[in-house]
Design a protein around this motif. Structure first.
Motif, PDB file in Angstrom:
ATOM      1  N   VAL A  22       0.785  -1.245   0.000  1.00 16.83           N
ATOM      2  CA  VAL A  22       0.000   0.000   0.000  1.00 16.83           C
ATOM      3  C   VAL A  22       0.812   1.289   0.000  1.00 16.83           C
ATOM      4  O   VAL A  22       0.255   2.357  -0.241  1.00 16.83           O
ATOM      5  N   PHE A  23       2.112   1.214   0.249  1.00 16.53           N
ATOM      6  CA  PHE A  23       2.932   2.421   0.327  1.00 16.53           C
ATOM      7  C   PHE A  23       3.901   2.510  -0.848  1.00 16.53           C
ATOM      8  O   PHE A  23       4.331   1.493  -1.387  1.00 16.53           O
ATOM      9  N   GLY A  24       4.260   3.739  -1.186  1.00 21.30           N
ATOM     10  CA  GLY A  24       5.235   3.990  -2.244  1.00 21.30           C
ATOM     11  C   GLY A  24       6.650   3.783  -1.739  1.00 21.30           C
ATOM     12  O   GLY A  24       6.881   3.555  -0.543  1.00 21.30           O
ATOM     13  N   SER A  66      -0.210   2.403  -3.643  1.00 23.24           N
ATOM     14  CA  SER A  66       1.250   2.444  -3.747  1.00 23.24           C
ATOM     15  C   SER A  66       1.698   3.360  -4.885  1.00 23.24           C
ATOM     16  O   SER A  66       2.882   3.660  -5.005  1.00 23.24           O
ATOM     17  N   GLN A  67       0.747   3.833  -5.696  1.00 19.35           N
ATOM     18  CA  GLN A  67       1.066   4.685  -6.835  1.00 19.35           C
ATOM     19  C   GLN A  67       1.096   6.174  -6.491  1.00 19.35           C
ATOM     20  O   GLN A  67       1.335   7.003  -7.355  1.00 19.35           O
ATOM     21  N   PHE A  68       0.819   6.510  -5.230  1.00 19.14           N
ATOM     22  CA  PHE A  68       0.968   7.892  -4.769  1.00 19.14           C
ATOM     23  C   PHE A  68       1.503   7.863  -3.352  1.00 19.14           C
ATOM     24  O   PHE A  68       1.345   6.880  -2.641  1.00 19.14           O
ATOM     25  N   GLU A  69       2.157   8.947  -2.972  1.00 19.87           N
ATOM     26  CA  GLU A  69       2.732   9.015  -1.626  1.00 19.87           C
ATOM     27  C   GLU A  69       2.191  10.223  -0.870  1.00 19.87           C
ATOM     28  O   GLU A  69       1.940  11.279  -1.466  1.00 19.87           O
ATOM     29  N   ILE A  70       2.027  10.042   0.408  1.00 22.96           N
ATOM     30  CA  ILE A  70       1.664  11.151   1.283  1.00 22.96           C
ATOM     31  C   ILE A  70       2.826  12.149   1.233  1.00 22.96           C
ATOM     32  O   ILE A  70       3.992  11.749   1.285  1.00 22.96           O
ATOM     33  N   PRO A  71       2.535  13.437   1.125  1.00 28.26           N
ATOM     34  CA  PRO A  71       3.611  14.433   1.016  1.00 28.26           C
ATOM     35  C   PRO A  71       4.641  14.299   2.142  1.00 28.26           C
ATOM     36  O   PRO A  71       4.299  14.031   3.295  1.00 28.26           O
ATOM     37  N   ARG A  82      -1.927  20.781   1.663  1.00 27.72           N
ATOM     38  CA  ARG A  82      -2.674  20.617   0.416  1.00 27.72           C
ATOM     39  C   ARG A  82      -1.914  19.621  -0.438  1.00 27.72           C
ATOM     40  O   ARG A  82      -0.688  19.560  -0.383  1.00 27.72           O
ATOM     41  N   TYR A  83      -2.664  18.876  -1.236  1.00 26.67           N
ATOM     42  CA  TYR A  83      -2.046  17.803  -2.001  1.00 26.67           C
ATOM     43  C   TYR A  83      -2.796  17.588  -3.307  1.00 26.67           C
ATOM     44  O   TYR A  83      -4.007  17.734  -3.355  1.00 26.67           O
ATOM     45  N   ARG A  84      -2.054  17.253  -4.343  1.00 31.35           N
ATOM     46  CA  ARG A  84      -2.635  16.885  -5.634  1.00 31.35           C
ATOM     47  C   ARG A  84      -2.131  15.495  -6.013  1.00 31.35           C
ATOM     48  O   ARG A  84      -0.922  15.279  -6.106  1.00 31.35           O
ATOM     49  N   LEU A  85      -3.050  14.601  -6.212  1.00 34.66           N
ATOM     50  CA  LEU A  85      -2.683  13.267  -6.677  1.00 34.66           C
ATOM     51  C   LEU A  85      -2.157  13.364  -8.096  1.00 34.66           C
ATOM     52  O   LEU A  85      -2.737  14.074  -8.919  1.00 34.66           O
ATOM     53  N   PRO A  86      -1.094  12.662  -8.427  1.00 36.16           N
ATOM     54  CA  PRO A  86      -0.596  12.687  -9.798  1.00 36.16           C
ATOM     55  C   PRO A  86      -1.674  12.256 -10.805  1.00 36.16           C
ATOM     56  O   PRO A  86      -1.751  12.786 -11.901  1.00 36.16           O
TER      57      PRO A  86
END
Length: 117
Positions: A22-24, A66-71, A82-86
């Protein structure tokens, strides 16, 4: 859209195994370097932030987390950002770590369109 997740942070023998699913890569490396209570706390912080976000989006675990990471700023202790998913760069999300010593908790909600900060 709003997503919320709350977990009781209990010691788990399978943290590293779950992390690979689940994690990058950066999240996995930071989790691998952590020890004891810090490792458990980081695992549940990342887990609740990711789960709150995928609940807000409406995909649940159909999205590969796993395809995105928490900042990194939040992985290093910030309580909100603030965050933007790729995969969805046109949507700004507000992530908030609401956890304490007894519970891991997170909230994610949409904060605006691409022109927002």
């Amino acid at each position: 859209m709003v997503g919320v997740d709350v977990e009781a942070p209990i010691m788990r023998p399978d943290i590293d195994g779950v992390a690979t699913l689940v994690f990058g890569p950066n999240e996995q490396a930071e989790l691998s370097a952590a020890r004891g209570r810090n490792k458990t706390r980081l695992f549940y912080t990342l887990w609740t932030l990711k789960e709150a976000l995928i609940k807000a989006i409406g995909t649940g675990f159909a999205m590969d987390t796993s395809q995105f990471e928490i900042p990194s700023v939040m992985r290093q202790g910030a309580l909100r950002c603030r965050y933007r998913l790729p995969q969805m760069a046109d949507i700004c999300w507000r992530l908030e770590n609401c956890g304490n010593d007894h519970l891991a908790a997170a909230v994610a909600y949409e904060c605006g369109a691409k022109s927002d900060g």
